[in-house]
Design a protein around this motif. Structure first.
Motif, short mmCIF file in Angstrom:
data_model
loop_
_atom_site.label_atom_id
_atom_site.label_comp_id
_atom_site.label_asym_id
_atom_site.label_seq_id
_atom_site.Cartn_x
_atom_site.Cartn_y
_atom_site.Cartn_z
N VAL A 1 0.83 -1.21 0.00
CA VAL A 1 0.00 0.00 0.00
C VAL A 1 0.86 1.25 0.00
CG1 VAL A 1 -1.69 1.32 1.35
CG2 VAL A 1 -1.93 -1.16 1.13
N LYS A 2 1.90 1.26 0.80
CA LYS A 2 2.77 2.43 0.89
C LYS A 2 3.39 2.76 -0.47
CE LYS A 2 6.82 4.29 3.21
NZ LYS A 2 7.97 3.99 4.04
N THR A 3 3.83 1.74 -1.19
CA THR A 3 4.44 1.94 -2.50
C THR A 3 3.44 2.51 -3.49
OG1 THR A 3 5.97 0.12 -2.07
CG2 THR A 3 5.68 0.79 -4.37
N VAL A 4 2.24 1.93 -3.51
CA VAL A 4 1.20 2.40 -4.43
C VAL A 4 0.83 3.84 -4.08
CG1 VAL A 4 -1.17 2.03 -5.20
CG2 VAL A 4 0.34 0.09 -4.91
N GLU A 5 0.70 4.14 -2.81
CA GLU A 5 0.36 5.51 -2.39
C GLU A 5 1.47 6.49 -2.79
OE1 GLU A 5 -0.44 5.20 1.80
OE2 GLU A 5 -2.58 4.85 1.43
N GLN A 6 2.72 6.08 -2.64
CA GLN A 6 3.84 6.94 -3.03
C GLN A 6 3.76 7.30 -4.51
OE1 GLN A 6 7.25 4.78 -1.13
NE2 GLN A 6 8.40 6.54 -1.87
N LEU A 7 3.51 6.30 -5.32
CA LEU A 7 3.42 6.53 -6.76
C LEU A 7 2.18 7.35 -7.11
CD1 LEU A 7 4.62 3.04 -7.99
CD2 LEU A 7 5.78 5.23 -8.40
N ALA A 8 1.06 7.04 -6.50
CA ALA A 8 -0.17 7.80 -6.76
C ALA A 8 0.02 9.27 -6.39
CB ALA A 8 -1.35 7.19 -6.01
N ASN A 9 0.63 9.51 -5.25
CA ASN A 9 0.87 10.90 -4.83
C ASN A 9 1.80 11.61 -5.81
OD1 ASN A 9 -0.78 10.64 -2.59
ND2 ASN A 9 0.91 10.11 -1.21
N TYR A 10 2.78 10.89 -6.31
CA TYR A 10 3.70 11.47 -7.29
C TYR A 10 2.93 11.88 -8.55
CZ TYR A 10 7.20 11.69 -10.96
OH TYR A 10 7.97 12.09 -12.03
N PHE A 11 2.10 10.97 -9.08
CA PHE A 11 1.35 11.28 -10.29
C PHE A 11 0.34 12.40 -10.05
CE2 PHE A 11 2.50 6.78 -11.41
CZ PHE A 11 3.43 7.14 -12.37
N ARG A 12 -0.28 12.42 -8.90
CA ARG A 12 -1.23 13.51 -8.58
C ARG A 12 -0.51 14.84 -8.50
NH1 ARG A 12 -4.06 9.70 -4.30
NH2 ARG A 12 -5.55 8.68 -5.67
N SER A 13 0.71 14.84 -7.98
CA SER A 13 1.46 16.11 -7.91
C SER A 13 1.80 16.59 -9.32
CB SER A 13 2.71 15.96 -7.05
OG SER A 13 3.71 15.23 -7.71
N LEU A 14 2.10 15.67 -10.22
CA LEU A 14 2.35 16.06 -11.61
C LEU A 14 1.10 16.66 -12.24
CD1 LEU A 14 4.39 13.05 -13.09
CD2 LEU A 14 5.25 15.28 -12.32
N GLU A 15 -0.05 16.05 -11.96
CA GLU A 15 -1.31 16.56 -12.51
C GLU A 15 -1.63 17.94 -11.97
OE1 GLU A 15 -4.14 13.52 -11.56
OE2 GLU A 15 -3.42 12.19 -13.13
N SER A 16 -1.38 18.15 -10.68
CA SER A 16 -1.68 19.47 -10.11
C SER A 16 -0.73 20.53 -10.63
CB SER A 16 -1.67 19.42 -8.59
OG SER A 16 -0.38 19.18 -8.09
N GLN A 17 0.53 20.14 -10.91
CA GLN A 17 1.50 21.08 -11.48
C GLN A 17 1.10 21.48 -12.90
OE1 GLN A 17 5.37 19.28 -11.27
NE2 GLN A 17 5.37 19.25 -9.05
N SER A 18 0.61 20.52 -13.66
CA SER A 18 0.24 20.83 -15.04
C SER A 18 -1.07 21.62 -15.11
CB SER A 18 0.13 19.56 -15.88
OG SER A 18 -0.93 18.76 -15.44
N ALA A 19 -1.90 21.49 -14.07
CA ALA A 19 -3.16 22.23 -14.03
C ALA A 19 -2.95 23.67 -13.56
CB ALA A 19 -4.16 21.53 -13.12
N ALA A 20 -1.84 23.91 -12.89
CA ALA A 20 -1.60 25.25 -12.34
C ALA A 20 -1.10 26.22 -13.37
CB ALA A 20 -0.57 25.16 -11.21
#
Length: 66
Positions: A47-66
């Motif tokens: 779970v920790k690994t999947v969450e780490q990767l999901a958080n990484y991808f979400r941060s990329l999405e929020s950066q591109s939306a900004a």
């Protein structure tokens, strides 16, 4: 979005296949683990690994939306 967090991570990894070393480095998840999750040879990653990767991808999405 009805996609599981695990499937979300797999989809994101498959869409970014050429950048797995960068994803590994920037997310803090080992490259081999990234490769195994993307190729689904690790069907039940931690779970920790999947969450780490999901958080990484979400941060990329929020950066591109900004």
């Amino acid at each position: 979005m009805n996609t599981s967090i695990h499937q979300y991570v797999i989809d994101q990894l498959q869409a970014r296949k050429g950048t797995w070393p960068t994803i590994a480095r920037e997310s803090g998840v080992p490259r081999k683990t990234v490769e195994k999750i993307a190729s689904q040879t690790t069907p039940n990653p931690g779970v920790k690994t999947v969450e780490q990767l999901a958080n990484y991808f979400r941060s990329l999405e929020s950066q591109s939306a900004a």
